[in-house]
Motif scaffolding. Structure first.
Motif, PDB file in Angstrom:
ATOM      1  N   PRO A 179       1.539 -10.857   8.335  1.00 22.36           N
ATOM      2  CA  PRO A 179       0.757  -9.879   9.103  1.00 22.36           C
ATOM      3  C   PRO A 179      -0.002 -10.477  10.290  1.00 22.36           C
ATOM      4  O   PRO A 179      -0.446 -11.619  10.240  1.00 22.36           O
ATOM      5  N   VAL A 180      -0.112  -9.661  11.341  1.00 23.05           N
ATOM      6  CA  VAL A 180      -0.885  -9.975  12.537  1.00 23.05           C
ATOM      7  C   VAL A 180      -2.145  -9.119  12.491  1.00 23.05           C
ATOM      8  O   VAL A 180      -2.073  -7.913  12.247  1.00 23.05           O
ATOM      9  N   ARG A 181      -3.303  -9.744  12.721  1.00 19.44           N
ATOM     10  CA  ARG A 181      -4.581  -9.046  12.554  1.00 19.44           C
ATOM     11  C   ARG A 181      -5.081  -8.433  13.860  1.00 19.44           C
ATOM     12  O   ARG A 181      -5.065  -9.065  14.918  1.00 19.44           O
ATOM     13  N   PHE A 182      -5.546  -7.198  13.761  1.00 23.58           N
ATOM     14  CA  PHE A 182      -6.252  -6.504  14.833  1.00 23.58           C
ATOM     15  C   PHE A 182      -7.539  -5.939  14.232  1.00 23.58           C
ATOM     16  O   PHE A 182      -7.722  -5.947  13.009  1.00 23.58           O
ATOM     17  N   VAL A 183      -8.404  -5.419  15.071  1.00 22.79           N
ATOM     18  CA  VAL A 183      -9.642  -4.796  14.580  1.00 22.79           C
ATOM     19  C   VAL A 183      -9.866  -3.501  15.343  1.00 22.79           C
ATOM     20  O   VAL A 183      -9.739  -3.459  16.569  1.00 22.79           O
ATOM     21  N   THR A 184     -10.178  -2.442  14.612  1.00 22.39           N
ATOM     22  CA  THR A 184     -10.587  -1.194  15.234  1.00 22.39           C
ATOM     23  C   THR A 184     -12.045  -0.922  14.854  1.00 22.39           C
ATOM     24  O   THR A 184     -12.490  -1.297  13.766  1.00 22.39           O
ATOM     25  N   GLU A 185     -12.788  -0.317  15.767  1.00 22.59           N
ATOM     26  CA  GLU A 185     -14.202  -0.036  15.523  1.00 22.59           C
ATOM     27  C   GLU A 185     -14.476   1.447  15.718  1.00 22.59           C
ATOM     28  O   GLU A 185     -13.825   2.123  16.509  1.00 22.59           O
TER      29      GLU A 185
ATOM     30  N   GLU B 122      -4.942  -2.023  21.512  1.00 23.26           N
ATOM     31  CA  GLU B 122      -4.255  -3.314  21.578  1.00 23.26           C
ATOM     32  C   GLU B 122      -3.064  -3.368  20.623  1.00 23.26           C
ATOM     33  O   GLU B 122      -2.061  -4.039  20.906  1.00 23.26           O
ATOM     34  N   LEU B 123      -3.179  -2.686  19.493  1.00 28.08           N
ATOM     35  CA  LEU B 123      -2.090  -2.658  18.526  1.00 28.08           C
ATOM     36  C   LEU B 123      -0.848  -2.025  19.142  1.00 28.08           C
ATOM     37  O   LEU B 123       0.263  -2.571  19.042  1.00 28.08           O
ATOM     38  N   PHE B 124      -1.005  -0.886  19.792  1.00 25.81           N
ATOM     39  CA  PHE B 124       0.138  -0.175  20.370  1.00 25.81           C
ATOM     40  C   PHE B 124       0.698  -0.913  21.580  1.00 25.81           C
ATOM     41  O   PHE B 124       1.920  -0.917  21.792  1.00 25.81           O
TER      42      PHE B 124
ATOM     43  N   VAL C 195      -7.160  -4.390  10.764  1.00 22.63           N
ATOM     44  CA  VAL C 195      -5.833  -3.788  10.713  1.00 22.63           C
ATOM     45  C   VAL C 195      -4.803  -4.915  10.659  1.00 22.63           C
ATOM     46  O   VAL C 195      -4.877  -5.867  11.453  1.00 22.63           O
ATOM     47  N   TYR C 196      -3.849  -4.812   9.733  1.00 24.32           N
ATOM     48  CA  TYR C 196      -2.849  -5.869   9.546  1.00 24.32           C
ATOM     49  C   TYR C 196      -1.452  -5.301   9.769  1.00 24.32           C
ATOM     50  O   TYR C 196      -1.054  -4.322   9.132  1.00 24.32           O
ATOM     51  N   LEU C 197      -0.742  -5.929  10.686  1.00 29.21           N
ATOM     52  CA  LEU C 197       0.568  -5.447  11.146  1.00 29.21           C
ATOM     53  C   LEU C 197       1.696  -6.355  10.666  1.00 29.21           C
ATOM     54  O   LEU C 197       1.634  -7.577  10.817  1.00 29.21           O
ATOM     55  N   ARG C 198       2.719  -5.721  10.091  1.00 29.86           N
ATOM     56  CA  ARG C 198       4.013  -6.376   9.873  1.00 29.86           C
ATOM     57  C   ARG C 198       4.962  -5.824  10.934  1.00 29.86           C
ATOM     58  O   ARG C 198       5.061  -4.603  11.087  1.00 29.86           O
ATOM     59  N   ILE C 199       5.658  -6.697  11.637  1.00 28.26           N
ATOM     60  CA  ILE C 199       6.547  -6.253  12.705  1.00 28.26           C
ATOM     61  C   ILE C 199       7.803  -7.108  12.719  1.00 28.26           C
ATOM     62  O   ILE C 199       7.748  -8.320  12.522  1.00 28.26           O
ATOM     63  N   GLY C 200       8.943  -6.445  12.907  1.00 32.48           N
ATOM     64  CA  GLY C 200      10.212  -7.161  12.956  1.00 32.48           C
ATOM     65  C   GLY C 200      11.249  -6.363  13.706  1.00 32.48           C
ATOM     66  O   GLY C 200      11.038  -5.210  14.088  1.00 32.48           O
ATOM     67  N   ARG C 201      12.394  -6.979  13.922  1.00 30.49           N
ATOM     68  CA  ARG C 201      13.498  -6.275  14.574  1.00 30.49           C
ATOM     69  C   ARG C 201      14.688  -6.255  13.634  1.00 30.49           C
ATOM     70  O   ARG C 201      14.808  -7.099  12.736  1.00 30.49           O
TER      71      ARG C 201
ATOM     72  N   SER D  98       5.168  -4.019  23.684  1.00 25.48           N
ATOM     73  CA  SER D  98       5.651  -5.212  24.395  1.00 25.48           C
ATOM     74  C   SER D  98       6.880  -5.813  23.724  1.00 25.48           C
ATOM     75  O   SER D  98       7.575  -6.633  24.326  1.00 25.48           O
ATOM     76  N   LYS D  99       7.148  -5.412  22.493  1.00 24.71           N
ATOM     77  CA  LYS D  99       8.297  -5.947  21.744  1.00 24.71           C
ATOM     78  C   LYS D  99       9.497  -4.999  21.766  1.00 24.71           C
ATOM     79  O   LYS D  99      10.540  -5.313  21.198  1.00 24.71           O
ATOM     80  N   THR D 100       9.351  -3.824  22.387  1.00 26.65           N
ATOM     81  CA  THR D 100      10.459  -2.864  22.446  1.00 26.65           C
ATOM     82  C   THR D 100      10.969  -2.788  23.881  1.00 26.65           C
ATOM     83  O   THR D 100      10.278  -2.267  24.749  1.00 26.65           O
ATOM     84  N   PRO D 101      12.175  -3.278  24.151  1.00 27.66           N
ATOM     85  CA  PRO D 101      12.703  -3.284  25.517  1.00 27.66           C
ATOM     86  C   PRO D 101      12.855  -1.895  26.121  1.00 27.66           C
ATOM     87  O   PRO D 101      12.711  -1.704  27.321  1.00 27.66           O
TER      88      PRO D 101
END
Length: 262
Positions: A192-198, A22-24, A253-259, A29-32
């Motif tokens: 940060p945006v939160r995800f979880v991996t197991e 889901e992270l990838f 998992v915590y994501l920082r994302i920007g353009r 989805s944010k890269t044209p």
């Protein structure tokens, strides 16, 4: 930074958690355009492998040749060993020869090691404008169950003197890291945006994960065995409390994302 993982590179490759699909998908989805990605601090290539399923080409760099030995070899991933301080000349030779050529830069569990001012200059030079994306994420301490988490919480607190000070940025979920980029579409901020991996583990796998820590190696070099007999027995008692040998280990998992913007 490379020296931290040199001696336990194989353990690190085996024990390091994978990142959730889901992270990838979210990042993609944010890269044209999905032509070229630079995966910085790739280590043993976990993120690079997932990126290669989505993007046409991946350049994956690391300062540790030992780590790169354990990275998966795929036709659309090019691995490069780089100097700890990456000059513009080396960057152009090994990553991006011309400006505005990268669709995405990713940094998995490594941003806290970087000289951010130097790195961000390279990133802004290389990313396509205005929609080139930079994504940096870290995973924090695992969540197992009540009994194990109680033991692990005390154990992790006792490990803090052996971590590099940069580890605090991970404990803060990258929320305090400098991140001078614009929000991507659909977000009001850069996270940060939160995800979880197991991951399924038994107790020996869990100990291998701990032994892959840089703090474990540092403590060992100072004559301290973090997983001494008493600690191991305490972990085993908590682990076996519910009778399950294999447990589902959750890693936030915590994501920082920007353009990059104009």
């Amino acid at each position: 930074m490379a020296d931290y993982f040199l001696k336990q590179a194989k353990q690190y490759a085996l024990a390091r958690p994978n990142y959730p699909p889901e992270l990838f998908r979210f990042i993609a989805s944010k890269t044209p355009i999905r032509d070229l990605v630079w995966d910085v601090g790739t280590g043993s290539g976990q993120a690079a492998q997932s990126l290669a399923e989505i993007y046409k080409n991946v350049v994956a760099t690391d300062t540790s040749p030992k780590q790169l030995e354990f990275a998966p070899k795929l036709p659309n991933i090019r691995y490069e060993h780089t100097s700890p301080v990456l000059s513009m000349l080396e960057f152009q030779e090994k990553v991006a020869p011309v400006p505005s050529s990268l669709d995405l830069i990713t940094i998995a569990q490594a941003l806290h090691w970087f000289d951010l001012s130097e790195f961000y200059q390279l990133a802004k030079w290389a990313l396509k404008k205005p929609d080139g994306v930079i994504a940096a994420w870290c995973y924090t301490v695992p969540e197992v169950d009540g009994a194990v988490d109680e033991v692990f919480g005390r154990f992790y607190a006792g490990s803090r003197p052996y971590w590099d000070p940069a580890r605090k940025l991970v404990d803060d979920r990258y929320s305090t890291v400098d991140f001078p980029f614009e929000p991507v579409s659909g977000l009001d901020n850069t996270g940060p945006v939160r995800f979880v991996t197991e991951r399924e583990m038994d107790i020996d796998d869990f100990f291998t994960y701990i032994r892959s820590w840089s703090s474990y190696q540092t403590a060992k070099e100072q004559g301290v065995e973090m997983l001494n007999e008493e600690v191991v027995e305490e972990f085993k008692a908590a682990w076996n409390a519910d009778g399950l040998v294999q447990k589902s280990i959750k890693y936030p998992v915590y994501l920082r994302i920007g353009r990059v913007g104009n």
